[in-house]
Design a protein around this motif. Structure first.
Motif, mmCIF file in Angstrom:
data_model
loop_
_atom_site.group_PDB
_atom_site.id
_atom_site.type_symbol
_atom_site.label_atom_id
_atom_site.label_comp_id
_atom_site.label_asym_id
_atom_site.label_seq_id
_atom_site.Cartn_x
_atom_site.Cartn_y
_atom_site.Cartn_z
ATOM 1 N N HIS A 121 24.687 23.979 -22.592
ATOM 2 C CA HIS A 121 23.516 23.968 -21.710
ATOM 3 C C HIS A 121 23.818 24.535 -20.321
ATOM 4 N N ASN A 122 24.940 25.235 -20.208
ATOM 5 C CA ASN A 122 25.359 25.890 -18.957
ATOM 6 C C ASN A 122 25.646 24.918 -17.818
ATOM 7 N N ASN A 123 26.071 23.701 -18.164
ATOM 8 C CA ASN A 123 26.563 22.731 -17.192
ATOM 9 C C ASN A 123 28.080 22.625 -17.355
ATOM 10 N N LEU A 124 28.751 22.242 -16.287
ATOM 11 C CA LEU A 124 30.187 22.037 -16.369
ATOM 12 C C LEU A 124 30.483 21.003 -17.446
ATOM 13 N N PHE A 125 31.398 21.325 -18.340
ATOM 14 C CA PHE A 125 31.804 20.427 -19.404
ATOM 15 C C PHE A 125 32.458 19.188 -18.797
ATOM 16 N N GLY A 126 32.001 18.003 -19.192
ATOM 17 C CA GLY A 126 32.484 16.749 -18.620
ATOM 18 C C GLY A 126 33.980 16.548 -18.770
ATOM 19 N N GLY A 127 34.536 16.947 -19.903
ATOM 20 C CA GLY A 127 35.978 16.808 -20.121
ATOM 21 C C GLY A 127 36.791 17.647 -19.153
ATOM 22 N N LYS A 128 36.281 18.809 -18.820
ATOM 23 C CA LYS A 128 36.953 19.675 -17.846
ATOM 24 C C LYS A 128 36.956 19.011 -16.481
ATOM 25 N N MET A 129 35.818 18.438 -16.098
ATOM 26 C CA MET A 129 35.704 17.756 -14.810
ATOM 27 C C MET A 129 36.679 16.590 -14.726
ATOM 28 N N GLU A 166 44.149 15.225 -12.847
ATOM 29 C CA GLU A 166 45.301 16.017 -12.404
ATOM 30 C C GLU A 166 45.404 16.048 -10.877
ATOM 31 N N GLY A 167 44.295 16.302 -10.208
ATOM 32 C CA GLY A 167 44.303 16.374 -8.749
ATOM 33 C C GLY A 167 44.661 15.057 -8.110
ATOM 34 N N MET A 168 44.074 13.975 -8.612
ATOM 35 C CA MET A 168 44.361 12.663 -8.041
ATOM 36 C C MET A 168 45.785 12.218 -8.352
#
Length: 137
Positions: free
Chosen positions: A28-36, A42-44
């Protein structure tokens, strides 16, 4: 809404940023939740490792993960964090992920949650790192 987001991030550190690319989108052209969630974890984890000067940590929980708004291609995801509390071997952090659209300058909250990491020793068991460590002020 931008004012409340600005108030929240004023007390946090910018941890990482990502540009949403077409390959990051779902059907649906939204950022994939798993990627987020991967970007947040990783960042935290790197943020926490730097704060505690210890790298052998694992994620044990991501609490209250609620997706509040979608991100789309071209949005910049900004992930903010702060340390909330220390246990004997655990550290809990608060994270806030927002979208920042560079063209419109619109900010939207995507996820606000708490993440707990545990320090492991060489044996793979929880290591009481915080008995001898206190966070710098």
């Amino acid at each position: 809404m931008s004012e409340s987001i600005l108030a929240k991030i004023a007390e946090m550190d910018l941890v990482t940023q990502h540009l949403v690319q077409p390959d990051d989108l779902n059907y649906h052209n939204n950022l994939f939740g798993g990627k987020m969630l991967s970007w947040i974890d990783e960042g935290m984890a790197m943020f926490v490792m730097t704060k505690i000067q210890y790298t052998n940590i694992v994620t044990i929980s991501m609490d209250n993960v609620v997706f509040r708004s979608p991100a789309r291609a071209g949005d910049i995801i900004q992930i903010y964090g702060k340390v909330l509390k220390l246990g004997k071997s655990s550290i809990t952090s608060k994270t806030l992920a927002i979208t920042n659209n560079p063209e419109t300058r619109k900010l939207s909250e995507v996820i606000e949650s708490e993440i707990t990491y545990v320090c492991l020793g060489e044996n793979g068991k929880p290591y009481p790192h915080f008995r001898k460590f206190t966070l710098p002020t």
